[in-house]
Design a protein around this motif. Structure first.
Motif, PDB file in Angstrom:
ATOM      1  N   LEU A 284       9.182   8.389  11.191  1.00 27.48           N
ATOM      2  CA  LEU A 284       8.768   7.309  10.827  1.00 27.48           C
ATOM      3  C   LEU A 284       7.466   7.130  11.622  1.00 27.48           C
ATOM      4  CD1 LEU A 284      11.473   4.907  10.355  1.00 27.48           C
ATOM      5  CD2 LEU A 284      10.316   5.853   8.438  1.00 27.48           C
ATOM      6  N   GLU A 285       7.627   7.323  12.834  1.00 24.70           N
ATOM      7  CA  GLU A 285       6.365   7.227  13.762  1.00 24.70           C
ATOM      8  C   GLU A 285       5.269   8.119  13.140  1.00 24.70           C
ATOM      9  OE1 GLU A 285       5.386   7.891  18.418  1.00 24.70           O
ATOM     10  OE2 GLU A 285       7.091   6.567  18.049  1.00 24.70           O
ATOM     11  N   VAL A 286       5.589   9.410  13.046  1.00 26.76           N
ATOM     12  CA  VAL A 286       4.780  10.538  12.830  1.00 26.76           C
ATOM     13  C   VAL A 286       4.156  10.207  11.375  1.00 26.76           C
ATOM     14  CG1 VAL A 286       4.470  12.769  11.635  1.00 26.76           C
ATOM     15  CG2 VAL A 286       5.887  12.416  13.959  1.00 26.76           C
ATOM     16  N   PHE A 287       4.866   9.694  10.509  1.00 30.21           N
ATOM     17  CA  PHE A 287       4.370   9.476   9.215  1.00 30.21           C
ATOM     18  C   PHE A 287       3.645   8.075   9.201  1.00 30.21           C
ATOM     19  CE2 PHE A 287       7.171  12.795   7.856  1.00 30.21           C
ATOM     20  CZ  PHE A 287       6.292  13.671   7.337  1.00 30.21           C
TER      21      PHE A 287
ATOM     22  N   TRP B 228       3.457  14.923   0.531  1.00 30.84           N
ATOM     23  CA  TRP B 228       4.623  15.793   0.003  1.00 30.84           C
ATOM     24  C   TRP B 228       5.724  15.929   0.776  1.00 30.84           C
ATOM     25  CZ3 TRP B 228       8.013  19.807   0.648  1.00 30.84           C
ATOM     26  CH2 TRP B 228       8.568  20.201  -0.641  1.00 30.84           C
ATOM     27  N   ILE B 229       5.585  16.118   2.105  1.00 28.49           N
ATOM     28  CA  ILE B 229       6.660  16.194   3.038  1.00 28.49           C
ATOM     29  C   ILE B 229       7.487  14.983   2.971  1.00 28.49           C
ATOM     30  CG2 ILE B 229       7.333  16.588   5.434  1.00 28.49           C
ATOM     31  CD1 ILE B 229       5.012  18.855   5.232  1.00 28.49           C
ATOM     32  N   LEU B 230       6.769  13.855   3.432  1.00 32.93           N
ATOM     33  CA  LEU B 230       7.353  12.560   3.407  1.00 32.93           C
ATOM     34  C   LEU B 230       8.126  12.227   2.137  1.00 32.93           C
ATOM     35  CD1 LEU B 230       7.794   9.818   4.538  1.00 32.93           C
ATOM     36  CD2 LEU B 230       5.354   9.069   3.912  1.00 32.93           C
ATOM     37  N   GLN B 231       7.612  12.648   0.877  1.00 29.92           N
ATOM     38  CA  GLN B 231       8.330  12.385  -0.494  1.00 29.92           C
ATOM     39  C   GLN B 231       9.530  12.917  -0.380  1.00 29.92           C
ATOM     40  OE1 GLN B 231       5.101  12.538  -3.144  1.00 29.92           O
ATOM     41  NE2 GLN B 231       4.873  10.332  -3.091  1.00 29.92           N
ATOM     42  N   HIS B 232       9.419  14.337  -0.009  1.00 25.08           N
ATOM     43  CA  HIS B 232      10.513  15.041   0.082  1.00 25.08           C
ATOM     44  C   HIS B 232      11.585  14.928   0.863  1.00 25.08           C
ATOM     45  CE1 HIS B 232      13.148  18.659  -0.142  1.00 25.08           C
ATOM     46  NE2 HIS B 232      12.908  18.636   1.216  1.00 25.08           N
ATOM     47  N   LEU B 233      11.432  14.382   2.179  1.00 27.42           N
ATOM     48  CA  LEU B 233      12.177  13.633   3.065  1.00 27.42           C
ATOM     49  C   LEU B 233      13.040  12.404   2.539  1.00 27.42           C
ATOM     50  CD1 LEU B 233      10.375  14.005   6.526  1.00 27.42           C
ATOM     51  CD2 LEU B 233      12.383  15.170   5.631  1.00 27.42           C
TER      52      LEU B 233
ATOM     53  N   ASP C  19       0.865  -1.074   0.005  1.00 26.75           N
ATOM     54  CA  ASP C  19       0.002  -0.050  -0.073  1.00 26.75           C
ATOM     55  C   ASP C  19       0.915   1.179   0.107  1.00 26.75           C
ATOM     56  OD1 ASP C  19       0.121   1.044   3.006  1.00 26.75           O
ATOM     57  OD2 ASP C  19       0.309  -1.056   2.748  1.00 26.75           O
ATOM     58  N   GLU C  20       0.420   2.389  -0.420  1.00 26.01           N
ATOM     59  CA  GLU C  20       1.160   3.614  -0.501  1.00 26.01           C
ATOM     60  C   GLU C  20       1.917   3.725   0.729  1.00 26.01           C
ATOM     61  OE1 GLU C  20       0.602   8.472  -1.885  1.00 26.01           O
ATOM     62  OE2 GLU C  20      -0.918   7.259  -0.650  1.00 26.01           O
ATOM     63  N   ARG C  21       1.376   3.926   1.912  1.00 27.50           N
ATOM     64  CA  ARG C  21       2.145   4.441   2.989  1.00 27.50           C
ATOM     65  C   ARG C  21       3.290   3.538   3.255  1.00 27.50           C
ATOM     66  NH1 ARG C  21       0.140   7.604   7.415  1.00 27.50           N
ATOM     67  NH2 ARG C  21      -1.752   7.484   6.499  1.00 27.50           N
ATOM     68  N   SER C  22       2.909   2.267   3.174  1.00 28.78           N
ATOM     69  CA  SER C  22       3.918   1.130   3.625  1.00 28.78           C
ATOM     70  C   SER C  22       5.393   1.400   2.610  1.00 28.78           C
ATOM     71  CB  SER C  22       3.542  -0.284   3.390  1.00 28.78           C
ATOM     72  OG  SER C  22       2.533  -0.621   4.348  1.00 28.78           O
ATOM     73  N   ILE C  23       4.964   1.537   1.429  1.00 27.82           N
ATOM     74  CA  ILE C  23       5.928   1.860   0.411  1.00 27.82           C
ATOM     75  C   ILE C  23       6.841   3.288   0.865  1.00 27.82           C
ATOM     76  CG2 ILE C  23       6.298   2.332  -2.109  1.00 27.82           C
ATOM     77  CD1 ILE C  23       4.062   0.434  -2.740  1.00 27.82           C
ATOM     78  N   LEU C  24       6.048   4.051   0.962  1.00 28.09           N
ATOM     79  CA  LEU C  24       6.832   5.402   1.294  1.00 28.09           C
ATOM     80  C   LEU C  24       7.568   5.109   2.641  1.00 28.09           C
ATOM     81  CD1 LEU C  24       4.025   7.858   0.571  1.00 28.09           C
ATOM     82  CD2 LEU C  24       6.036   7.434  -0.863  1.00 28.09           C
ATOM     83  N   LEU C  25       7.084   4.747   3.741  1.00 28.91           N
ATOM     84  CA  LEU C  25       7.816   4.515   5.024  1.00 28.91           C
ATOM     85  C   LEU C  25       8.909   3.547   4.778  1.00 28.91           C
ATOM     86  CD1 LEU C  25       4.803   4.450   7.512  1.00 28.91           C
ATOM     87  CD2 LEU C  25       6.314   6.041   7.198  1.00 28.91           C
ATOM     88  N   GLN C  26       8.896   2.504   3.825  1.00 31.53           N
ATOM     89  CA  GLN C  26      10.108   1.656   3.842  1.00 31.53           C
ATOM     90  C   GLN C  26      11.136   2.444   2.700  1.00 31.53           C
ATOM     91  OE1 GLN C  26      10.532  -0.955   5.392  1.00 31.53           O
ATOM     92  NE2 GLN C  26      12.458  -1.280   4.581  1.00 31.53           N
ATOM     93  N   MET C  27      10.701   3.209   1.978  1.00 24.09           N
ATOM     94  CA  MET C  27      11.880   3.941   1.157  1.00 24.09           C
ATOM     95  C   MET C  27      12.568   4.928   2.291  1.00 24.09           C
ATOM     96  SD  MET C  27      12.087   2.862  -1.880  1.00 24.09           S
ATOM     97  CE  MET C  27      11.165   2.047  -3.103  1.00 24.09           C
ATOM     98  N   LEU C  28      11.549   5.535   3.259  1.00 21.72           N
ATOM     99  CA  LEU C  28      12.236   6.441   4.032  1.00 21.72           C
ATOM    100  C   LEU C  28      13.333   5.731   4.849  1.00 21.72           C
ATOM    101  CD1 LEU C  28      13.072   9.430   4.653  1.00 21.72           C
ATOM    102  CD2 LEU C  28      10.843   9.226   6.214  1.00 21.72           C
ATOM    103  N   ARG C  29      12.795   4.689   5.486  1.00 21.27           N
ATOM    104  CA  ARG C  29      13.530   3.747   6.444  1.00 21.27           C
ATOM    105  C   ARG C  29      14.989   3.303   5.799  1.00 21.27           C
ATOM    106  NH1 ARG C  29       9.731   0.372   7.622  1.00 21.27           N
ATOM    107  NH2 ARG C  29       9.261   1.546   9.418  1.00 21.27           N
TER     108      ARG C  29
ATOM    109  N   LEU D  62      -2.032  11.564   5.479  1.00 23.25           N
ATOM    110  CA  LEU D  62      -1.021  11.970   4.480  1.00 23.25           C
ATOM    111  C   LEU D  62      -1.596  13.201   3.329  1.00 23.25           C
ATOM    112  CD1 LEU D  62       0.321   8.362   3.169  1.00 23.25           C
ATOM    113  CD2 LEU D  62       1.210  10.133   4.681  1.00 23.25           C
ATOM    114  N   ASP D  63      -3.118  13.291   3.537  1.00 24.68           N
ATOM    115  CA  ASP D  63      -3.565  14.539   2.834  1.00 24.68           C
ATOM    116  C   ASP D  63      -3.721  15.799   3.739  1.00 24.68           C
ATOM    117  OD1 ASP D  63      -4.008  13.151   0.542  1.00 24.68           O
ATOM    118  OD2 ASP D  63      -5.891  12.295   1.349  1.00 24.68           O
ATOM    119  N   MET D  64      -3.248  15.518   4.980  1.00 23.44           N
ATOM    120  CA  MET D  64      -3.254  16.739   6.023  1.00 23.44           C
ATOM    121  C   MET D  64      -2.175  17.866   5.272  1.00 23.44           C
ATOM    122  SD  MET D  64      -1.336  16.951   9.679  1.00 23.44           S
ATOM    123  CE  MET D  64      -0.671  18.558  10.374  1.00 23.44           C
ATOM    124  N   LEU D  65      -2.819  19.072   5.385  1.00 24.30           N
ATOM    125  CA  LEU D  65      -2.106  20.581   4.830  1.00 24.30           C
ATOM    126  C   LEU D  65      -1.218  20.749   5.943  1.00 24.30           C
ATOM    127  CD1 LEU D  65      -4.831  22.351   2.758  1.00 24.30           C
ATOM    128  CD2 LEU D  65      -3.162  20.672   1.937  1.00 24.30           C
TER     129      LEU D  65
END
Length: 162
Positions: A109-112, A134-139, A11-21, A117-120
């Motif tokens: 990682l805990e925050v995200f 966007w912030i997560l992807q930027h990080l 799922d999107e969140r798992s992919i993004l969090l794993q890429m950041l981790r 994810l749609d929070m402004l």
């Protein structure tokens, strides 16, 4: 354990969090094992603060700032000890630089893992309505870009590649 970019689910969140981790763990791996002297060495004359320790410390403050100031709109209550995220790594012991980055990485990682994810974002950095996504992807991008710097600096420091 060797860092991996493959998440347990897709799922999107798992992919993004794993890429950041994965990017965070790679950054630590590029710095861990260096002597204090090599970690503080900035071999590029045009970038006198571009050392492995300073980059890792900079990444800590980047994550802290994007979450606290930009995402949640809080007033800065912390500053790097030297006033510069790129200078503080030159004065802190390397084990502190690594520990502080790992603590921030875990907090990020805990925050995200929980935030919508749609929070402004609540901060005023941009005139555009940037989202937590966007912030997560930027990080991810920021950490990966600096991993390229760390890769080169580590090879210059002690010949380690990979």
């Amino acid at each position: 354990m060797t860092p991996t970019d493959t998440p347990e689910s897709f799922d999107e969140r798992s992919i993004l969090l794993q890429m950041l981790r994965y990017s965070q763990e790679t950054a630590v791996g590029k710095v861990r094992g260096l002597s204090q002297e090599l970690a503080r060495t900035a071999p590029l004359p045009t970038s006198p603060k571009m050392s492995p320790a300073n980059i890792l410390n900079h990444l800590r403050w980047v994550e802290w700032s994007w979450i606290h100031e930009d995402l949640y709109g809080k007033t800065r209550t912390q500053e790097p000890a030297t006033g510069s995220s790129f200078g503080e790594g030159s004065v802190l012991p390397l084990e502190d630089v690594i520990r502080l980055y790992e603590e921030q990485a875990a907090a990020t990682l805990e925050v995200f893992a929980e935030v919508d994810l749609d929070m402004l974002m609540q901060g005023t950095l941009s005139d555009h309505p940037l989202t937590a996504r966007w912030i997560l992807q930027h990080l991810i991008e920021e950490t990966a870009r600096h991993n390229g710097h760390l890769d080169i600096l580590r090879e210059m420091a002690d010949g380690s590649v990979g």
